[in-house]
Design a protein around this motif. Structure first.
Motif, PDB file in Angstrom:
ATOM      1  N   TYR A  83      25.726  46.366  82.818  1.00  0.00           N
ATOM      2  CA  TYR A  83      25.560  46.492  81.367  1.00  0.00           C
ATOM      3  C   TYR A  83      24.454  47.492  81.010  1.00  0.00           C
ATOM      4  CZ  TYR A  83      28.710  42.578  80.570  1.00  0.00           C
ATOM      5  OH  TYR A  83      29.803  41.776  80.518  1.00  0.00           O
ATOM      6  N   LEU A  84      23.381  47.501  81.782  1.00  0.00           N
ATOM      7  CA  LEU A  84      22.302  48.457  81.514  1.00  0.00           C
ATOM      8  C   LEU A  84      22.751  49.890  81.772  1.00  0.00           C
ATOM      9  CD1 LEU A  84      19.150  46.587  82.859  1.00  0.00           C
ATOM     10  CD2 LEU A  84      19.788  47.026  80.494  1.00  0.00           C
ATOM     11  N   ASN A  85      23.577  50.094  82.793  1.00  0.00           N
ATOM     12  CA  ASN A  85      24.115  51.436  83.046  1.00  0.00           C
ATOM     13  C   ASN A  85      25.013  51.890  81.896  1.00  0.00           C
ATOM     14  OD1 ASN A  85      22.851  52.015  85.450  1.00  0.00           O
ATOM     15  ND2 ASN A  85      24.472  51.112  86.687  1.00  0.00           N
ATOM     16  N   ILE A  86      25.848  50.992  81.398  1.00  0.00           N
ATOM     17  CA  ILE A  86      26.714  51.319  80.260  1.00  0.00           C
ATOM     18  C   ILE A  86      25.864  51.633  79.038  1.00  0.00           C
ATOM     19  CG2 ILE A  86      28.415  50.363  78.646  1.00  0.00           C
ATOM     20  CD1 ILE A  86      29.575  48.788  81.046  1.00  0.00           C
ATOM     21  N   LEU A  87      24.851  50.821  78.778  1.00  0.00           N
ATOM     22  CA  LEU A  87      23.960  51.054  77.641  1.00  0.00           C
ATOM     23  C   LEU A  87      23.237  52.392  77.767  1.00  0.00           C
ATOM     24  CD1 LEU A  87      22.688  49.926  75.030  1.00  0.00           C
ATOM     25  CD2 LEU A  87      20.924  48.903  76.465  1.00  0.00           C
TER      26      LEU A  87
END
Length: 149
Positions: free
Chosen positions: A8-12
């Protein structure tokens, strides 16, 4: 860090990077304000507001994650506090190097040419210089040591 949180942090990160590219493109290619005394891009305020939002998010996360780390691993907090003390020492050194001599600015009637503002600006500049040189030195040392392993 869990695999799901990392995902999720990579997507964000990619979403925020994409938004930043869009705002910068709007700033450079969005045209200019008509009848302005100087060339002024139309989307200057939008880019500034986006930069402020990124700054606020960064400050919030910079405060939140260390607090969560201290709660989850109190013994590991000693290293974090040592890093904070080191940063405080760097800022103290930068402040001692700063100069508050008033500038001779013909025609300037603003209030920012005072000792406090000048010492603050010098402190920030010297802190950035010290941290920048430290980052470059640490990269060179790390890569050099990696070659010898």
């Amino acid at each position: 860090m869990s695999n799901t949180l990392s995902k999720y942090l990579n997507i964000l990160t990619y979403v925020m990077l994409g938004l930043t590219v869009i705002f910068v493109a709007m700033f450079y290619f969005g045209g200019e304000v008509p009848n302005a005394a100087y060339t002024t891009p139309v989307y200057t305020d939008s880019l500034i507001q986006w930069a402020k939002a990124l700054f606020i998010i960064t400050v919030g996360l910079s405060i939140l994650f260390p607090v969560l780390q201290i709660v989850s691993d109190p013994k590991g907090a000693i290293l974090g506090l040592a890093g904070l003390a080191g940063l405080g020492l760097i800022i103290l050194v930068a402040y001692s190097l700063s100069d508050g001599t008033l500038l001779n600015l013909p025609g300037y009637t603003g209030e920012d040419n005072n000792v406090g503002a000048l010492k603050f600006a010098d402190t920030i500049l010297y802190t950035m210089y010290i941290l920048g040189v430290g980052a470059i030195v640490s990269i060179v040392v790390t890569e050099t040591l990696r070659k010898f392993r």
